[in-house]
Design an enzyme around this catalytic site. Structure first.
Site, PDB file in Angstrom:
ATOM      1  N   ARG A   1     -76.906 -83.598  -7.380  1.00  0.00           N
ATOM      2  CA  ARG A   1     -77.477 -82.579  -8.273  1.00  0.00           C
ATOM      3  C   ARG A   1     -78.088 -83.321  -9.460  1.00  0.00           C
ATOM      4  O   ARG A   1     -77.940 -84.534  -9.577  1.00  0.00           O
ATOM      5  CB  ARG A   1     -76.446 -81.500  -8.683  1.00  0.00           C
ATOM      6  CG  ARG A   1     -75.006 -81.886  -8.729  1.00  0.00           C
ATOM      7  CD  ARG A   1     -74.647 -82.885  -9.768  1.00  0.00           C
ATOM      8  NE  ARG A   1     -75.142 -82.483 -11.059  1.00  0.00           N
ATOM      9  CZ  ARG A   1     -75.410 -83.285 -12.047  1.00  0.00           C
ATOM     10  NH1 ARG A   1     -75.248 -84.596 -11.919  1.00  0.00           N
ATOM     11  NH2 ARG A   1     -75.856 -82.851 -13.209  1.00  0.00           N
ATOM     12  N   GLY A   2     -78.730 -82.551 -10.341  1.00  0.00           N
ATOM     13  CA  GLY A   2     -79.451 -83.203 -11.433  1.00  0.00           C
ATOM     14  C   GLY A   2     -80.899 -83.394 -10.977  1.00  0.00           C
ATOM     15  O   GLY A   2     -81.147 -83.882  -9.862  1.00  0.00           O
ATOM     16  N   ALA A   3     -81.842 -82.986 -11.818  1.00  0.00           N
ATOM     17  CA  ALA A   3     -83.240 -82.886 -11.399  1.00  0.00           C
ATOM     18  C   ALA A   3     -83.821 -84.167 -10.762  1.00  0.00           C
ATOM     19  O   ALA A   3     -84.343 -84.115  -9.647  1.00  0.00           O
ATOM     20  CB  ALA A   3     -84.078 -82.422 -12.592  1.00  0.00           C
TER      21      ALA A   3
ATOM     22  N   ARG B   1     -83.255 -75.877  -3.673  1.00  0.00           N
ATOM     23  CA  ARG B   1     -82.886 -75.308  -4.985  1.00  0.00           C
ATOM     24  C   ARG B   1     -84.189 -74.965  -5.724  1.00  0.00           C
ATOM     25  O   ARG B   1     -85.158 -75.708  -5.611  1.00  0.00           O
ATOM     26  CB  ARG B   1     -82.033 -76.297  -5.813  1.00  0.00           C
ATOM     27  CG  ARG B   1     -80.604 -76.437  -5.271  1.00  0.00           C
ATOM     28  CD  ARG B   1     -79.725 -77.241  -6.200  1.00  0.00           C
ATOM     29  NE  ARG B   1     -79.359 -76.506  -7.392  1.00  0.00           N
ATOM     30  CZ  ARG B   1     -78.757 -77.067  -8.443  1.00  0.00           C
ATOM     31  NH1 ARG B   1     -78.488 -78.356  -8.441  1.00  0.00           N
ATOM     32  NH2 ARG B   1     -78.440 -76.343  -9.496  1.00  0.00           N
TER      33      ARG B   1
ATOM     34  N   GLN C   1     -70.085 -79.681 -15.249  1.00  0.00           N
ATOM     35  CA  GLN C   1     -70.711 -81.004 -15.042  1.00  0.00           C
ATOM     36  C   GLN C   1     -70.471 -81.928 -16.232  1.00  0.00           C
ATOM     37  O   GLN C   1     -70.456 -83.145 -16.077  1.00  0.00           O
ATOM     38  CB  GLN C   1     -72.226 -80.861 -14.825  1.00  0.00           C
ATOM     39  CG  GLN C   1     -72.628 -80.264 -13.487  1.00  0.00           C
ATOM     40  CD  GLN C   1     -72.884 -78.774 -13.589  1.00  0.00           C
ATOM     41  OE1 GLN C   1     -72.211 -78.096 -14.370  1.00  0.00           O
ATOM     42  NE2 GLN C   1     -73.803 -78.253 -12.812  1.00  0.00           N
TER      43      GLN C   1
ATOM     44  N   ASP D   1     -84.563 -79.630 -16.350  1.00  0.00           N
ATOM     45  CA  ASP D   1     -84.848 -79.445 -14.924  1.00  0.00           C
ATOM     46  C   ASP D   1     -86.310 -79.105 -14.698  1.00  0.00           C
ATOM     47  O   ASP D   1     -86.856 -79.368 -13.631  1.00  0.00           O
ATOM     48  CB  ASP D   1     -83.957 -78.353 -14.340  1.00  0.00           C
ATOM     49  CG  ASP D   1     -82.520 -78.833 -14.346  1.00  0.00           C
ATOM     50  OD1 ASP D   1     -81.858 -78.711 -15.389  1.00  0.00           O
ATOM     51  OD2 ASP D   1     -82.092 -79.376 -13.321  1.00  0.00           O
TER      52      ASP D   1
ATOM     53  N   ASN E   1     -83.151 -75.935 -18.810  1.00  0.00           N
ATOM     54  CA  ASN E   1     -82.054 -76.877 -18.576  1.00  0.00           C
ATOM     55  C   ASN E   1     -80.807 -76.043 -18.295  1.00  0.00           C
ATOM     56  O   ASN E   1     -80.832 -74.807 -18.328  1.00  0.00           O
ATOM     57  CB  ASN E   1     -81.869 -77.801 -19.791  1.00  0.00           C
ATOM     58  CG  ASN E   1     -80.945 -78.975 -19.480  1.00  0.00           C
ATOM     59  OD1 ASN E   1     -81.096 -79.633 -18.458  1.00  0.00           O
ATOM     60  ND2 ASN E   1     -79.965 -79.225 -20.329  1.00  0.00           N
ATOM     61  N   LYS E   2     -79.706 -76.715 -18.046  1.00  0.00           N
ATOM     62  CA  LYS E   2     -78.459 -76.039 -17.683  1.00  0.00           C
ATOM     63  C   LYS E   2     -78.122 -74.900 -18.643  1.00  0.00           C
ATOM     64  O   LYS E   2     -78.293 -75.039 -19.861  1.00  0.00           O
ATOM     65  CB  LYS E   2     -77.334 -77.084 -17.640  1.00  0.00           C
ATOM     66  CG  LYS E   2     -75.973 -76.588 -17.235  1.00  0.00           C
ATOM     67  CD  LYS E   2     -75.963 -75.840 -15.934  1.00  0.00           C
ATOM     68  CE  LYS E   2     -76.444 -76.653 -14.758  1.00  0.00           C
ATOM     69  NZ  LYS E   2     -76.763 -75.818 -13.564  1.00  0.00           N
TER      70      LYS E   2
HETATM   71  O1  MRU Z   1     -77.106 -77.645 -11.605  1.00  0.00           O
HETATM   72  P1  MRU Z   1     -77.283 -79.101 -11.880  1.00  0.00           P
HETATM   73  O2  MRU Z   1     -76.013 -79.847 -11.984  1.00  0.00           O
HETATM   74  O3  MRU Z   1     -78.247 -79.739 -10.890  1.00  0.00           O
HETATM   75  O4  MRU Z   1     -77.985 -79.121 -13.287  1.00  0.00           O
HETATM   76  C1  MRU Z   1     -78.268 -80.342 -13.913  1.00  0.00           C
HETATM   77  C2  MRU Z   1     -78.843 -80.177 -15.261  1.00  0.00           C
HETATM   78  O5  MRU Z   1     -79.072 -79.098 -15.735  1.00  0.00           O
HETATM   79  C3  MRU Z   1     -79.234 -81.421 -15.987  1.00  0.00           C
HETATM   80  O6  MRU Z   1     -79.023 -81.283 -17.349  1.00  0.00           O
HETATM   81  C4  MRU Z   1     -80.717 -81.612 -15.691  1.00  0.00           C
HETATM   82  O7  MRU Z   1     -80.931 -81.823 -14.333  1.00  0.00           O
HETATM   83  C5  MRU Z   1     -81.366 -82.641 -16.481  1.00  0.00           C
HETATM   84  S1  MRU Z   1     -80.838 -84.149 -15.961  1.00  0.00           S
HETATM   85  C6  MRU Z   1     -81.370 -85.432 -15.768  1.00  0.00           C
END
Ligand code: MRU
Length: 364
Positions: A53-55, A93, A205, A246, A256-257
């Site tokens: 996970r993470g963009a 996603r 996370q 993201d 973002n999250k």
């Molecule tokens: O749902 P996730 O864990 O994929 O979300 C991740 C985030 O929101 C991070 O903050 C985002 O990807 C930026 S990271 C490099």
């Protein structure tokens, strides 16, 4: 980055050309385990079920997934299979634009006109190159962002307190991270930093991943519940907020999250700089308004239940924390309007969160 003295990336290949390896992030911090991806479908599942996970990492996994689709493809229908895999991977996603960025970039470069073998070869090199480019983008973000930390340290001569949300660390990328890249660099150069880590409900996370990677790298940090950030800002305990993204529109609105927006509001109210660190692979040049960003709606079970280590049995257990029958809603991301963002830290430098700012750095 290092885990117990060994250097890891989040995604890599070894000798077997049919296997891509990833760290299974669903098990951290309680268990470190590596998962093998052997097909495009494995890559799709890994993205969809949050193994990765993470963009930026979502994008890199999709790139390798495309390569695996070619590697596994049928002698006759190889081109159709790769195209089908690209379509499926794209649906894994919805919010992180890096997924589309990676797939479009690779599909654009690979024309189905050649042979199956040439396509496999090309996608092999392109996916490795893509991951490498993502590492370099993170590294550059660190180099451009460290000035912000140095500046605060020069003024205060005490450890710089940085608040971060979710995991925008190396686990969310291929290496170094986005929001964490300047933090690791500052720490490695001997500038004292301390990180406030938002736990980041519902999947935690921050508590599970950011705290894990900061611990492993020896960066001083403290985990806080999501609601504590505003109070700490009022108390003068936060010098800088650094988060990832993201998807950021070409006008500087930042998805973002979930919970990021509230941190931006609190930071603005308290006059605390709120910076977003992101590679260009997270910028959606097609969008001009954050409200156009598709926000992922996630499984209600993430709200109704929590997972953690049972210290009596040493097993990872899930427990219900809500009364039966209570309704839930679980948006995975929110949008922070550009006006609340002090600046964007990219691989090309720091810019204003605005169309002019982004255009000045990314001319194309
Ligand atoms: O749902 P996730 O864990 O994929 O979300 C991740 C985030 O929101 C991070 O903050 C985002 O990807 C930026 S990271 C490099």
């Amino acid at each position: 980055m290092r885990i117990d003295g060994t250097h890891y990336r989040t995604i890599w290949m070894e000798d077997d050309p049919g296997i891509v390896k990833v760290i299974d992030q669903r098990k951290l911090p309680f268990e470190f385990s590596v998962l093998e991806l052997k097909s495009a479908n494995d890559a799709y599942e890994a993205i969809a079920n949050m193994t990765v996970r993470g963009a930026p990492l979502i994008g890199a996994t999709a790139a390798f997934g495309l390569y695996l689709a070619a590697y596994q493809s049928n002698l006759k229908n190889w081109c159709e299979e790769v195209k089908g895999a690209a379509e499926k991977l794209l649906s894994a996603r919805p919010t992180a634009v890096n997924l589309r960025f990676a797939l479009e970039l690779l599909m654009e470069k690979v024309v189905c006109a050649g042979s199956r073998e040439s396509m496999i070869k090309e996608l092999f090199h392109l996916s490795i190159r893509f991951a490498e480019d993502e590492v370099n983008r993170s590294k550059k973000i660190g180099e451009h962002g460290i000035g912000l930390i140095e500046e605060i340290y020069a003024r205060s001569s005490r450890p710089v307190n940085i608040l971060t949300h979710c995991n925008a660390g190396w686990l969310a990328c291929v290496d170094y991270g986005t929001a964490t890249a300047p933090i690791y660099l500052a720490h490695d150069l001997g500038i004292p930093v301390h990180v406030w880590v938002d736990e980041t409900r519902p999947r935690n996370q921050g508590a599970r991943l950011t705290a894990y990677e900061l611990s492993k790298h020896g960066v001083p940090h403290t985990v806080i519940v999501d609601n504590a950030g505003g109070h700490l800002m009022q108390q003068g305990e936060v010098d800088l907020v650094l988060v990832g993204s993201d998807r950021t529109t070409r006008t500087g609105d930042v998805a973002n999250k979930i919970g990021t927006y509230l941190k931006a509001l609190a930071a603005t109210d308290n006059g605390i700089p709120f910076y977003v660190a992101l590679p260009s692979s997270s910028i959606d040049f097609d969008l001009s308004d954050g409200r156009q960003i598709e926000i992922e709606n996630r499984n209600p079970e993430e709200v109704t239940h929590m997972e953690g280590l049972n210290s009596e049995t040493s097993t990872v257990n899930k427990v219900r924390i809500l009364p039966e029958g209570s309704g839930t809603v679980n948006p995975g991301f929110d949008v922070t309007p550009a006006r609340l963002v002090s600046g964007l830290i990219t691989e090309k430098g720091i810019c204003e969160a605005s169309e002019q700012g982004i255009k000045a750095l990314f001319k194309k």
